[in-house]
Design a protein around this motif. Structure first.
Motif, PDB file in Angstrom:
ATOM      1  N   VAL A  33       7.829   5.974   8.206  1.00  0.00           N
ATOM      2  CA  VAL A  33       9.007   7.088   7.982  1.00  0.00           C
ATOM      3  C   VAL A  33       9.084   7.500   6.800  1.00  0.00           C
ATOM      4  O   VAL A  33       9.032   6.941   5.882  1.00  0.00           O
ATOM      5  N   ALA A  34       9.013   8.832   6.959  1.00  0.00           N
ATOM      6  CA  ALA A  34       9.133   9.498   5.444  1.00  0.00           C
ATOM      7  C   ALA A  34      10.225  10.687   5.419  1.00  0.00           C
ATOM      8  O   ALA A  34      10.654  11.383   6.657  1.00  0.00           O
ATOM      9  N   CYS A  35      10.573  11.201   4.388  1.00  0.00           N
ATOM     10  CA  CYS A  35      11.841  12.240   4.204  1.00  0.00           C
ATOM     11  C   CYS A  35      11.266  13.382   4.515  1.00  0.00           C
ATOM     12  O   CYS A  35      10.096  13.711   4.092  1.00  0.00           O
ATOM     13  N   PRO A  36      11.740  14.064   5.492  1.00  0.00           N
ATOM     14  CA  PRO A  36      11.264  15.518   5.858  1.00  0.00           C
ATOM     15  C   PRO A  36      11.410  16.383   4.886  1.00  0.00           C
ATOM     16  O   PRO A  36      10.807  17.688   4.758  1.00  0.00           O
ATOM     17  N   VAL A  37      12.274  16.108   3.454  1.00  0.00           N
ATOM     18  CA  VAL A  37      12.370  17.101   2.488  1.00  0.00           C
ATOM     19  C   VAL A  37      11.274  16.876   1.462  1.00  0.00           C
ATOM     20  O   VAL A  37      10.647  17.684   0.992  1.00  0.00           O
ATOM     21  N   CYS A  38      11.172  15.648   1.047  1.00  0.00           N
ATOM     22  CA  CYS A  38      10.221  15.257  -0.220  1.00  0.00           C
ATOM     23  C   CYS A  38       8.804  14.661   0.189  1.00  0.00           C
ATOM     24  O   CYS A  38       8.146  14.385  -0.496  1.00  0.00           O
ATOM     25  N   GLY A  39       9.273  13.891   1.412  1.00  0.00           N
ATOM     26  CA  GLY A  39       8.024  13.224   2.010  1.00  0.00           C
ATOM     27  C   GLY A  39       7.956  11.729   1.468  1.00  0.00           C
ATOM     28  O   GLY A  39       6.992  11.158   1.742  1.00  0.00           O
ATOM     29  N   SER A  40       8.880  11.266   0.597  1.00  0.00           N
ATOM     30  CA  SER A  40       8.883   9.809   0.061  1.00  0.00           C
ATOM     31  C   SER A  40       9.088   8.938   1.400  1.00  0.00           C
ATOM     32  O   SER A  40       9.759   9.181   2.448  1.00  0.00           O
ATOM     33  N   ALA A  41       8.416   7.856   1.376  1.00  0.00           N
ATOM     34  CA  ALA A  41       8.406   6.943   2.379  1.00  0.00           C
ATOM     35  C   ALA A  41       9.513   5.754   2.004  1.00  0.00           C
ATOM     36  O   ALA A  41       9.420   4.546   2.808  1.00  0.00           O
ATOM     37  N   ARG A  42       9.933   5.789   0.854  1.00  0.00           N
ATOM     38  CA  ARG A  42      10.894   4.929   0.461  1.00  0.00           C
ATOM     39  C   ARG A  42      12.197   5.146   1.095  1.00  0.00           C
ATOM     40  O   ARG A  42      12.838   6.049   0.352  1.00  0.00           O
ATOM     41  N   VAL A  43      12.469   4.857   2.302  1.00  0.00           N
ATOM     42  CA  VAL A  43      13.779   5.255   2.883  1.00  0.00           C
ATOM     43  C   VAL A  43      14.247   3.910   3.386  1.00  0.00           C
ATOM     44  O   VAL A  43      13.946   2.989   3.408  1.00  0.00           O
ATOM     45  N   GLU A  44      15.700   4.230   3.565  1.00  0.00           N
ATOM     46  CA  GLU A  44      16.723   3.064   3.956  1.00  0.00           C
ATOM     47  C   GLU A  44      17.755   3.673   4.807  1.00  0.00           C
ATOM     48  O   GLU A  44      18.034   4.956   4.859  1.00  0.00           O
TER      49      GLU A  44
END
Length: 159
Positions: A33-44
């Motif tokens: 699961v990754a942020c569609p804006v920045c690609g970060s996988a640190r998601v909550e």
């Protein structure tokens, strides 16, 4: 299916659908699961109000968290054309998803539960598949940890 409001470490908000809360947890652990804006996988998960669908298929929103509008403001009634446009857009996206799966995956028909299980346990090579499974077969696969999801069925498919 469960829709979660999510937020990344850079405070970008987005939504995503998951088969279950355990599917969400597994995908986050595997950094899928990754942020569609920045690609970060640190998601909550972000705080969100639940949506309840009545038996008639109408969404009932949870009570708003914002204070009511002052008496001098008049709220416009919900726009039926807007809801219809959103529904059409959702159906188009679901059809696009289904068409993509049908085009890019092998239809294994009634062998689906066995093929999915063999892939899960490493007996055969992983590949995209779709097919048929009874509700009991699908439930058994999920209980075993096999990630499965139903193909979207649209009203026009039932004609």
């Amino acid at each position: 299916m469960i829709r979660y409001s999510l937020r990344c470490e850079k405070d970008h908000s987005f939504e995503s659908w998951f088969q279950s809360s355990s599917a969400y947890d597994a995908q986050v652990r595997r950094k899928l699961v990754a942020c569609p804006v920045c690609g970060s996988a640190r998601v909550e998960k972000a705080i969100m109000a639940p949506q309840i669908v009545s038996k008639k298929g109408h969404e009932i929103a949870a009570p708003a968290q914002e204070p009511p509008a002052p008496a001098t403001e008049i709220a416009a009634p919900a726009s039926t054309p807007l809801l219809m446009a959103q529904e059409r857009e959702l159906r188009a996206k679901l059809k696009e998803l289904r068409d993509h799966i049908v085009k890019n995956a092998d239809n294994v028909g009634e062998r689906f539960p066995n093929e999915a299980r063999k892939m899960h346990y490493g007996d055969i090579e992983h590949r995209p598949i779709y097919g048929e499974a009874s509700p009991d077969e699908a439930r058994a696969l999920i209980e075993e940890g096999v990630e499965v999801s139903p193909l979207p069925v649209l009203p026009e498919d039932r004609n």
